[in-house]
Design an enzyme around this catalytic site. Sequence first.
Site, PDB file in Angstrom:
ATOM      1  N   TYR A 174      23.157  23.210  45.859  1.00  9.98           N
ATOM      2  CA  TYR A 174      24.420  23.695  46.455  1.00  9.98           C
ATOM      3  C   TYR A 174      25.521  22.642  46.301  1.00  9.98           C
ATOM      4  CZ  TYR A 174      27.372  25.784  50.166  1.00  9.98           C
ATOM      5  OH  TYR A 174      28.399  26.357  50.887  1.00  9.98           O
ATOM      6  N   ILE A 207      31.018  26.697  59.143  1.00 12.21           N
ATOM      7  CA  ILE A 207      31.672  27.862  59.743  1.00 12.21           C
ATOM      8  C   ILE A 207      30.578  28.784  60.289  1.00 12.21           C
ATOM      9  CG2 ILE A 207      33.280  29.769  59.307  1.00 12.21           C
ATOM     10  CD1 ILE A 207      34.529  27.026  58.694  1.00 12.21           C
TER      11      ILE A 207
END
Length: 262
Positions: A174, A207
């Site tokens: 990632y 988030i």
Amino acid sequence: MGKSCRCDGNRNGDPDGNPEKKNGEDSMSRVALVTGGTRGIGAAISIALKNAGYKVAANFAGNEEKAKAFEAETGIPVFKWDVSNYQACVDGIAAVEAALGPVEVLVNNAGITRDAMFHKMTPDQWNEVINTNLTGLFNMTHPVWTGMRDRSFGRVINISSINGQKGQMGQANYSAAKAGDIGFTKALAQEGAAKGITVNAICPGYIGTEMVRAIPEKVLNERIIPQIPVGRLGEPDEIARCVVFLASDRSEERRVGKECLR
Ligand code: NDP
């Protein structure tokens, strides 16, 4: 523009927060396409752009139930294809353009995680994340780029990640993909500038979406949230406001292009 920004445009998407400005004055006829636009951060972006006056299309990969519920709730049309497949992107964008018109704002938001410590990471985990989170940007941007150049206007907004900037254990795949997104953004911004196309990346911190809720609660509460200066997860709307600013016609006047908002 500096490396951080409060993105306080008003609800109409006017970056000046000018109450005199009509709803979506500079964006009324513009078409915006949001990948992964039916859930999480992407859903907030799709809704914020719609509220700012854009004609919005939201792409998704396979969660039909969420996508249909999103479409019914918001009135934003949804389109299913896999951003890791170039031909699927070409065909999907053609379907969006047939329905709404040329894509002038592209938000590359779709992303996945396949976390594992590197010694346990499989080639499949590596390839899935690179193909979606990095190659997906090529696959989506390439088919709209010539049209943006021909029309001398375009906005490409890439959702990278803080972990592409600082790295994160368990996320070699990632972090590599998200760091690649930043390099892609900076190179393309230089090519687009003379053609009225801005290319920007936003690098969100953590988030509160399903992606993050998948992290074990103990890790979230004991290792991640204590490192966040405000002591809480971010909200999808906070990212969506930045996107509306970067999508606006007037963001160019402020020479925004290739900066990373964190
Ligand atoms: P979610 O998992 O909540 O939503 C992901 C969205 O992307 C879904 O709509 C999903 O579609 C779509 N998607 C996934 N793979 C593909 C694909 N191959 N083709 C098309 N669509 C796809 O993610 P978030 O909202 O949390 O994250 C959005 C972006 O923000 C990602 O790029 C992520 O890396 C980045 N980000 C997120 C952070 C966070 O803390 N949440 C922090 C920093 C960056 P479907 O519904 O069909 O599965």
